[in-house]
Design a protein around this motif. Sequence first.
Motif, short mmCIF file in Angstrom:
data_model
loop_
_atom_site.label_atom_id
_atom_site.label_comp_id
_atom_site.label_asym_id
_atom_site.label_seq_id
_atom_site.Cartn_x
_atom_site.Cartn_y
_atom_site.Cartn_z
N ASP A 34 1.65 17.11 6.60
CA ASP A 34 2.21 15.67 5.87
C ASP A 34 2.17 14.74 6.98
O ASP A 34 1.73 13.60 6.64
N LEU A 35 2.53 14.75 8.15
CA LEU A 35 2.38 13.93 9.23
C LEU A 35 0.82 13.52 9.34
O LEU A 35 0.67 12.34 9.61
N ARG A 36 0.00 14.52 9.46
CA ARG A 36 -1.41 14.17 9.66
C ARG A 36 -2.07 13.16 8.34
O ARG A 36 -2.51 12.39 8.52
N ALA A 37 -1.63 13.66 7.32
CA ALA A 37 -2.03 12.58 6.01
C ALA A 37 -1.53 11.52 6.23
O ALA A 37 -2.03 10.50 5.80
N LEU A 38 -0.19 11.40 6.51
CA LEU A 38 0.64 9.82 6.69
C LEU A 38 -0.07 9.26 7.79
O LEU A 38 -0.23 8.04 7.77
N TYR A 55 6.47 8.40 2.47
CA TYR A 55 6.24 6.98 2.93
C TYR A 55 7.41 6.02 2.76
O TYR A 55 7.65 5.42 3.82
N ASP A 56 7.64 6.20 1.54
CA ASP A 56 8.87 4.95 1.22
C ASP A 56 10.17 5.48 1.87
O ASP A 56 10.73 4.35 2.33
N ARG A 57 10.38 6.53 2.11
CA ARG A 57 11.64 6.83 2.78
C ARG A 57 11.64 6.93 4.18
O ARG A 57 12.55 6.96 4.86
N SER A 58 10.39 7.03 4.84
CA SER A 58 10.33 7.58 6.23
C SER A 58 9.48 6.48 6.94
O SER A 58 9.81 6.53 8.19
N CYS A 59 8.50 5.92 6.45
CA CYS A 59 7.47 5.08 7.19
C CYS A 59 7.40 3.70 6.96
O CYS A 59 7.28 2.89 7.92
N VAL A 60 7.61 3.35 5.83
CA VAL A 60 7.47 1.77 5.30
C VAL A 60 8.14 0.98 6.22
O VAL A 60 7.94 -0.33 6.38
N ALA A 95 11.54 11.42 16.35
CA ALA A 95 10.78 12.49 15.83
C ALA A 95 10.70 12.55 14.32
O ALA A 95 11.66 12.23 13.61
N LYS A 96 9.51 12.75 13.95
CA LYS A 96 9.04 12.96 12.59
C LYS A 96 9.38 11.57 11.72
O LYS A 96 9.51 11.57 10.43
N GLY A 97 9.70 10.76 12.35
CA GLY A 97 10.15 9.25 11.65
C GLY A 97 11.11 9.55 10.93
O GLY A 97 11.35 8.92 9.63
N LEU A 98 12.06 10.34 11.11
CA LEU A 98 13.06 10.83 10.47
C LEU A 98 13.08 11.58 9.10
O LEU A 98 13.88 11.76 8.54
N ALA A 158 0.76 -1.21 -0.03
CA ALA A 158 0.09 -0.13 0.00
C ALA A 158 0.79 1.30 0.05
O ALA A 158 1.96 1.28 0.54
N ARG A 159 0.23 2.45 -0.58
CA ARG A 159 1.03 3.63 -0.93
C ARG A 159 -0.10 4.83 -0.91
O ARG A 159 -1.11 4.48 -1.62
N PRO A 160 0.42 5.85 -0.23
CA PRO A 160 -0.47 6.93 -0.18
C PRO A 160 -0.76 7.22 -1.83
O PRO A 160 0.00 7.05 -2.75
N GLY A 161 -2.07 7.80 -2.05
CA GLY A 161 -2.29 8.17 -3.60
C GLY A 161 -1.72 9.18 -4.11
O GLY A 161 -1.23 9.31 -5.22
#
Length: 125
Positions: free
Chosen positions: A111-115, A53-58, A100-103, A42-45
Amino acid sequence: MKRFGVFRAILLMGVLATGLLSGCQDKPVEPSAQDLQRAEQARPGDARLASIYDRSCVTCHGTRSAAPLAGFEPAWRPRLKQGMDVLLQHARDGFNGMPAKGLCTDCTDDDLRALIAFMSSPHDH
């Protein structure tokens, strides 16, 4: 001898009570292989958010880890009950094992709210 019998009875009642009470607690639901596969894919639209998301969350939210799995509602339910303001503060400032901020040093609060919204929503595809 009588004291030993009373002690044993009290100990047995304590063990039984502990066993009964532990049955009343919610046990965490583990994600299935299908849940993990959905989270990995899954990825954001929005392309910009997908890149973040790919560089900081997944790395943490797209795999089995201490972080709540993206799209896995049982992991997000207790967090969502805290409200978006608390989740945003945890994401922005760091919380437990999350930096903090998932780096993502260039992420804004929006951005953080949307993620958070993306990761906390079920991914049915």
